[in-house]
Design a protein around this motif. Structure first.
Motif, PDB file in Angstrom:
ATOM      1  N   ARG A  27       0.797  -1.225   0.000  1.00  0.00           N
ATOM      2  CA  ARG A  27       0.000   0.000   0.000  1.00  0.00           C
ATOM      3  C   ARG A  27       0.828   1.274   0.000  1.00  0.00           C
ATOM      4  N   GLY A  28       2.037   1.223   0.555  1.00  0.00           N
ATOM      5  CA  GLY A  28       2.829   2.437   0.675  1.00  0.00           C
ATOM      6  C   GLY A  28       2.209   3.401   1.673  1.00  0.00           C
ATOM      7  N   GLY A  29       2.721   4.636   1.690  1.00  0.00           N
ATOM      8  CA  GLY A  29       2.193   5.649   2.597  1.00  0.00           C
ATOM      9  C   GLY A  29       3.305   6.373   3.338  1.00  0.00           C
ATOM     10  N   ILE A  30       2.904   7.323   4.159  1.00  0.00           N
ATOM     11  CA  ILE A  30       3.840   8.118   4.962  1.00  0.00           C
ATOM     12  C   ILE A  30       3.939   7.486   6.344  1.00  0.00           C
ATOM     13  N   VAL A  31       5.162   7.139   6.752  1.00  0.00           N
ATOM     14  CA  VAL A  31       5.383   6.411   8.001  1.00  0.00           C
ATOM     15  C   VAL A  31       6.184   7.268   8.975  1.00  0.00           C
ATOM     16  N   GLU A 101      13.229  -9.871 -12.796  1.00  0.00           N
ATOM     17  CA  GLU A 101      14.281  -9.215 -13.579  1.00  0.00           C
ATOM     18  C   GLU A 101      14.215  -7.702 -13.386  1.00  0.00           C
ATOM     19  N   GLU A 102      12.994  -7.163 -13.411  1.00  0.00           N
ATOM     20  CA  GLU A 102      12.787  -5.734 -13.192  1.00  0.00           C
ATOM     21  C   GLU A 102      12.317  -5.530 -11.754  1.00  0.00           C
ATOM     22  N   LYS A 103      13.125  -4.861 -10.958  1.00  0.00           N
ATOM     23  CA  LYS A 103      12.800  -4.669  -9.547  1.00  0.00           C
ATOM     24  C   LYS A 103      11.805  -3.519  -9.376  1.00  0.00           C
ATOM     25  N   ASP A 104      10.856  -3.705  -8.462  1.00  0.00           N
ATOM     26  CA  ASP A 104       9.832  -2.684  -8.225  1.00  0.00           C
ATOM     27  C   ASP A 104      10.295  -1.617  -7.237  1.00  0.00           C
ATOM     28  N   THR A 105      11.080  -2.025  -6.251  1.00  0.00           N
ATOM     29  CA  THR A 105      11.450  -1.116  -5.164  1.00  0.00           C
ATOM     30  C   THR A 105      12.772  -0.428  -5.458  1.00  0.00           C
ATOM     31  N   LYS A 106      12.735   0.887  -5.460  1.00  0.00           N
ATOM     32  CA  LYS A 106      13.938   1.697  -5.666  1.00  0.00           C
ATOM     33  C   LYS A 106      13.943   2.768  -4.578  1.00  0.00           C
ATOM     34  N   SER A 160      15.806  10.184 -10.110  1.00  0.00           N
ATOM     35  CA  SER A 160      16.375   8.876  -9.737  1.00  0.00           C
ATOM     36  C   SER A 160      15.435   7.719 -10.051  1.00  0.00           C
ATOM     37  N   GLY A 161      14.142   8.015 -10.192  1.00  0.00           N
ATOM     38  CA  GLY A 161      13.164   6.953 -10.397  1.00  0.00           C
ATOM     39  C   GLY A 161      12.799   6.210  -9.131  1.00  0.00           C
ATOM     40  N   ALA A 162      13.204   6.738  -7.980  1.00  0.00           N
ATOM     41  CA  ALA A 162      12.934   6.070  -6.702  1.00  0.00           C
ATOM     42  C   ALA A 162      11.438   5.966  -6.440  1.00  0.00           C
ATOM     43  N   THR A 163      11.057   4.868  -5.790  1.00  0.00           N
ATOM     44  CA  THR A 163       9.667   4.661  -5.363  1.00  0.00           C
ATOM     45  C   THR A 163       9.524   4.760  -3.846  1.00  0.00           C
ATOM     46  N   VAL A 164      10.659   4.787  -3.150  1.00  0.00           N
ATOM     47  CA  VAL A 164      10.672   4.882  -1.686  1.00  0.00           C
ATOM     48  C   VAL A 164      11.658   5.978  -1.295  1.00  0.00           C
ATOM     49  N   LEU A 165      11.235   6.860  -0.390  1.00  0.00           N
ATOM     50  CA  LEU A 165      12.139   7.860   0.166  1.00  0.00           C
ATOM     51  C   LEU A 165      12.338   7.567   1.643  1.00  0.00           C
ATOM     52  N   ALA A 166      13.593   7.364   2.033  1.00  0.00           N
ATOM     53  CA  ALA A 166      13.949   7.199   3.443  1.00  0.00           C
ATOM     54  C   ALA A 166      14.715   8.444   3.865  1.00  0.00           C
ATOM     55  N   ILE A 167      14.118   9.241   4.746  1.00  0.00           N
ATOM     56  CA  ILE A 167      14.723  10.502   5.164  1.00  0.00           C
ATOM     57  C   ILE A 167      15.110  10.419   6.633  1.00  0.00           C
ATOM     58  N   ASN A 187       7.165   9.935  -8.129  1.00  0.00           N
ATOM     59  CA  ASN A 187       7.133   8.474  -8.188  1.00  0.00           C
ATOM     60  C   ASN A 187       7.149   7.803  -6.823  1.00  0.00           C
ATOM     61  N   ILE A 188       7.286   8.599  -5.769  1.00  0.00           N
ATOM     62  CA  ILE A 188       7.443   8.011  -4.440  1.00  0.00           C
ATOM     63  C   ILE A 188       6.104   7.491  -3.932  1.00  0.00           C
ATOM     64  N   LYS A 189       6.112   6.229  -3.563  1.00  0.00           N
ATOM     65  CA  LYS A 189       4.916   5.583  -3.020  1.00  0.00           C
ATOM     66  C   LYS A 189       5.002   5.459  -1.500  1.00  0.00           C
ATOM     67  N   THR A 190       6.228   5.282  -1.006  1.00  0.00           N
ATOM     68  CA  THR A 190       6.442   5.043   0.421  1.00  0.00           C
ATOM     69  C   THR A 190       7.426   6.068   0.965  1.00  0.00           C
TER      70      THR A 190
END
Length: 402
Positions: A27-31, A101-106, A160-167, A187-190
């Motif tokens: 689902r992703g989201g802001i944590v 082959e193609e990873k979803d999480t970046k 960067s095409g990232a789907t996750v941001l860790a700050i 593109n950030i989902k999480t």
């Protein structure tokens, strides 16, 4: 729907780590990861409180909060600290995607001192076996006040095409930055606010021994590791938490702030969505999407929260039209129009000064100049004036200047 445990003015999602990883991955989201220090700050900092309420997930970062929840009779099942969650998350992604082959999480890392985030990127990618961390950036001190650097960060994350941001830049800075800019990250989902975790992943700072963490003594380990930086936080600032907790146990605790967005109709029975729509701030489609999201989502977000989370409006704008404007209108004490537009975060000081300068030369009303410059819609000006003076034009002696 996951059970929530209320400690002071924050509801904490009562997940186990296993449950949360599955939920977050799909689902992703802001944590956010509340701890004692966060809860103390949330008693004083209205902006931080507003930011916290708009997050999708709040999971327990502290063994002390687990003890507190037991004291209140609503035990939290598991501690899910940022420094535990992040490695568990990227390892969960590894297990789910290692045959793809193609990873979803970046993942994009944002935080820590210069060079540290890059070291963490290298370490994590080596452990995972592919470049799950696609880029990393260590911002300068005070970056959150530098709009140019913030835009540079946004552009870099988007490119960067990232789907996750860790700050990891510390609370409340990291949470407030996410609240302000997450809508511009395409593109950030999480979104993960993870504190000192980037330092841990880079090997720059050691984590406490497991037994200390298990007994709720991680704070003591950190205190002896960084006494000059942390003594006041742990030995002075955070102590009121225990008195407030006792008040909650005795049903004497009073939340310091009202919920940031009213779920009820405002302004003489007019729903908030209609007020914002009449002011030209959101469209029919956005209202419909927000209402649909409100009906189907499980997080209990209010209408205004959804608008903020989607990046459609600033929280200050919603607060102004939902709460401030009706109160000001009823008070009878009016300020110049520019004052209200700045309060609603629709104009800044530079724009106001430029409007005033042009206004004096062109002999125009303040609102007319603002509209001509394309900074504020005519419907917005009319809506504010209609509220305050009952007028449907740019006229109004009290509001004609800034």
């Amino acid at each position: 729907m996951v059970e929530k445990v209320k400690i002071l003015n924050i509801e904490i999602d009562n997940f186990t780590m296993k449950e949360f990883l599955k939920n977050l991955y799909h689902r992703g989201g802001i944590v956010f990861t509340p701890n004692v220090d966060h809860l103390v700050k949330l008693q004083k900092d209205r902006d931080f409180n507003r930011t916290y309420q708009a997050s999708n997930y709040r999971v327990c970062d502290s063994k002390v909060l687990m003890y507190a929840s037991k004291f209140l009779g609503t035990p939290i099942r598991e501690k899910i600290s940022g420094s535990d969650l992040f490695p568990e998350f990227y390892n969960y992604c590894k297990r789910k995607e290692e045959k793809q082959e193609e990873k979803d999480t970046k993942i994009f890392l944002l935080g820590a001192a210069e060079g540290v985030a890059l070291k963490a990127q290298e370490n994590i990618n080596q452990k995972v076996g592919w470049e799950i961390i696609v880029d990393a950036y260590s911002p300068s001190f005070g970056f959150e006040r530098n709009e140019l650097e913030c835009q540079k960060i946004i552009d870099r994350i988007n490119e960067s095409g990232a789907t996750v941001l860790a700050i990891g830049v510390g609370a409340p800075k990291q949470e407030n930055w996410l609240a302000k800019y997450h809508g511009r990250l395409k593109n950030i989902k999480t979104f993960l606010a993870i504190g000192a975790t980037i330092d841990f992943e880079a090997g720059e700072k050691p984590r406490s021994p497991q037994w200390m963490s298990d007994w709720g003594l991680e704070w003591l380990y950190r205190l002896q590791s960084e006494p000059q930086r942390l003594w006041k936080r742990y030995l002075v600032d955070d102590l009121p938490f225990f008195w407030l907790l006792l008040q909650q146990k005795l049903d004497l605790y009073q939340p310091p702030f009202q919920p940031p967005f009213s779920p009820e109709p405002v302004a003489a029975g007019v729903p908030l969505g209609q007020i914002l729509q009449d002011a030209g701030l959101i469209s029919d489609k956005q209202v419909a999407l927000a209402l649909k999201c409100q009906q189907t989502q499980e997080d209990g977000l209010r209408f205004g929260d959804i608008l903020v989370n989607r990046g459609w409006l600033a929280p200050e704008t919603i607060d102004f039209f939902a709460e401030d404007l009706p109160q000001v209108a009823n008070s009878g004490r009016l300020q110049p129009l520019g004052h209200y537009l700045k309060r609603a975060k629709l104009l800044n000081d530079r724009q106001i000064n430029e409007i005033l300068s042009e206004q004096s030369q062109a002999n125009l009303r303040f609102g007319e100049v603002a509209v001509r410059k394309g900074w504020v819609k005519e419907e917005t000006i009319k809506s504010v004036l209609r509220y305050l003076e009952g007028k449907d034009s740019f006229e109004g002696a009290a509001l004609a200047s800034a």
